[in-house]
Design a protein around this motif. Sequence first.
Motif, PDB file in Angstrom:
ATOM      1  N   ALA A 122       0.833  -1.209   0.000  1.00 28.10           N
ATOM      2  CA  ALA A 122       0.000   0.000   0.000  1.00 28.10           C
ATOM      3  C   ALA A 122       0.868   1.260   0.000  1.00 28.10           C
ATOM      4  O   ALA A 122       0.556   2.235  -0.694  1.00 28.10           O
ATOM      5  N   MET A 123       1.948   1.238   0.760  1.00 29.88           N
ATOM      6  CA  MET A 123       2.819   2.407   0.808  1.00 29.88           C
ATOM      7  C   MET A 123       3.558   2.610  -0.512  1.00 29.88           C
ATOM      8  O   MET A 123       3.819   3.739  -0.921  1.00 29.88           O
ATOM      9  N   ALA A 124       3.876   1.509  -1.184  1.00 27.86           N
ATOM     10  CA  ALA A 124       4.510   1.631  -2.496  1.00 27.86           C
ATOM     11  C   ALA A 124       3.546   2.286  -3.484  1.00 27.86           C
ATOM     12  O   ALA A 124       3.937   3.128  -4.296  1.00 27.86           O
ATOM     13  N   GLU A 125       2.276   1.896  -3.405  1.00 27.34           N
ATOM     14  CA  GLU A 125       1.258   2.513  -4.266  1.00 27.34           C
ATOM     15  C   GLU A 125       1.092   3.988  -3.915  1.00 27.34           C
ATOM     16  O   GLU A 125       0.935   4.842  -4.799  1.00 27.34           O
ATOM     17  N   PHE A 126       1.119   4.277  -2.611  1.00 25.39           N
ATOM     18  CA  PHE A 126       1.025   5.668  -2.159  1.00 25.39           C
ATOM     19  C   PHE A 126       2.166   6.507  -2.732  1.00 25.39           C
ATOM     20  O   PHE A 126       1.944   7.612  -3.251  1.00 25.39           O
ATOM     21  N   GLU A 127       3.385   5.992  -2.645  1.00 30.55           N
ATOM     22  CA  GLU A 127       4.541   6.736  -3.131  1.00 30.55           C
ATOM     23  C   GLU A 127       4.469   6.947  -4.643  1.00 30.55           C
ATOM     24  O   GLU A 127       4.829   8.021  -5.140  1.00 30.55           O
ATOM     25  N   LEU A 165      -3.269  15.853  -0.817  1.00 32.83           N
ATOM     26  CA  LEU A 165      -3.824  15.874   0.537  1.00 32.83           C
ATOM     27  C   LEU A 165      -4.730  14.672   0.769  1.00 32.83           C
ATOM     28  O   LEU A 165      -4.683  14.048   1.846  1.00 32.83           O
ATOM     29  N   ASP A 166      -5.526  14.330  -0.215  1.00 33.07           N
ATOM     30  CA  ASP A 166      -6.407  13.166  -0.090  1.00 33.07           C
ATOM     31  C   ASP A 166      -5.594  11.873   0.063  1.00 33.07           C
ATOM     32  O   ASP A 166      -6.004  10.965   0.795  1.00 33.07           O
ATOM     33  N   LEU A 167      -4.451  11.786  -0.620  1.00 38.66           N
ATOM     34  CA  LEU A 167      -3.584  10.614  -0.467  1.00 38.66           C
ATOM     35  C   LEU A 167      -3.086  10.497   0.972  1.00 38.66           C
ATOM     36  O   LEU A 167      -3.088   9.407   1.560  1.00 38.66           O
ATOM     37  N   PHE A 176      -6.094   1.937   7.832  1.00 36.80           N
ATOM     38  CA  PHE A 176      -5.109   1.709   6.772  1.00 36.80           C
ATOM     39  C   PHE A 176      -4.089   0.696   7.261  1.00 36.80           C
ATOM     40  O   PHE A 176      -3.649   0.752   8.405  1.00 36.80           O
ATOM     41  N   PRO A 177      -3.651  -0.285   6.444  1.00 39.23           N
ATOM     42  CA  PRO A 177      -4.014  -0.478   5.037  1.00 39.23           C
ATOM     43  C   PRO A 177      -5.090  -1.537   4.807  1.00 39.23           C
ATOM     44  O   PRO A 177      -5.264  -2.006   3.683  1.00 39.23           O
TER      45      PRO A 177
END
Length: 281
Positions: A122-127, A165-167, A176-177
Amino acid sequence: MLIHQYDATTGQYISSRLADVDPKNIGRWLVPAFSTDAPLPTRAALQWPFFVKNAWTLKPDYRGVLLYRTENGEPAELLMAGVTPEEVGLTLTPRPSSQHSWIDGKWELDPAIVAANVRASAMAEFETRMSRARDMNAGKSDAYASGMLSREESYYFRAWSKYQLDLVRVVQRPDFPASVVWPADPVDYEEASAPAMAEYATRIAKAATFTDGKADDFAAGKLSDEDAYNYRSWTDYADLCTRALDRETFPFDVKWPDEPVKYADMLPKVAQPLTSNAASE
């Protein structure tokens, strides 16, 4: 006579051979130290003979067998007989996946590893999403603050800023996640601005009915008081409508100005004549 040699320390069977005749006694056979003429036991797979306490016994033998470390699932092998894989942290069963751990004698999905992998994914997708959003706004902050961007460029700058900001709000949620709903990309400018621009066109068209073709007469002072008032107030109104398009709330929450007060409503009220009854009083 067949004799069998074994290891002096462990008793592990080494090899077999025919015994030599005793040269001093033809009727006897020489049995060297750490050897025995006791017959070898019949062994099954994964077993090896050991001479212990003057007798052969069978112990486990996993030499040459592909094994796996229970600590990390990596392949390994035993180089000696007499021990089981379990005794040295090995198993015959391959690790099903990197998310499995050796728990209570078997591979099981490890909740901690699964959770860590889910979060990492999830954090990889976020980045990835955040990097893209930052690229869309790269080098535009000062231009936006200085009012140098076009209306469309300003819209996208604000939209991608809100997207960032939404991210952040997604990854800051307490669930999360486990529960992730990524924000959608900003709506295309033409689509997003269409309702506001249609409303703007309607308002400007109404203002034009009071201003079109009257600029010169207004400048020359040739308009009546009512027409001059309407020209001036509706010109100001049109300007305010245009400014509304350039505010940060555009295009989703445009603050439109109120229409000018009608000219007749601006005039002082004329006193009404008294009725006959009121006059008699």
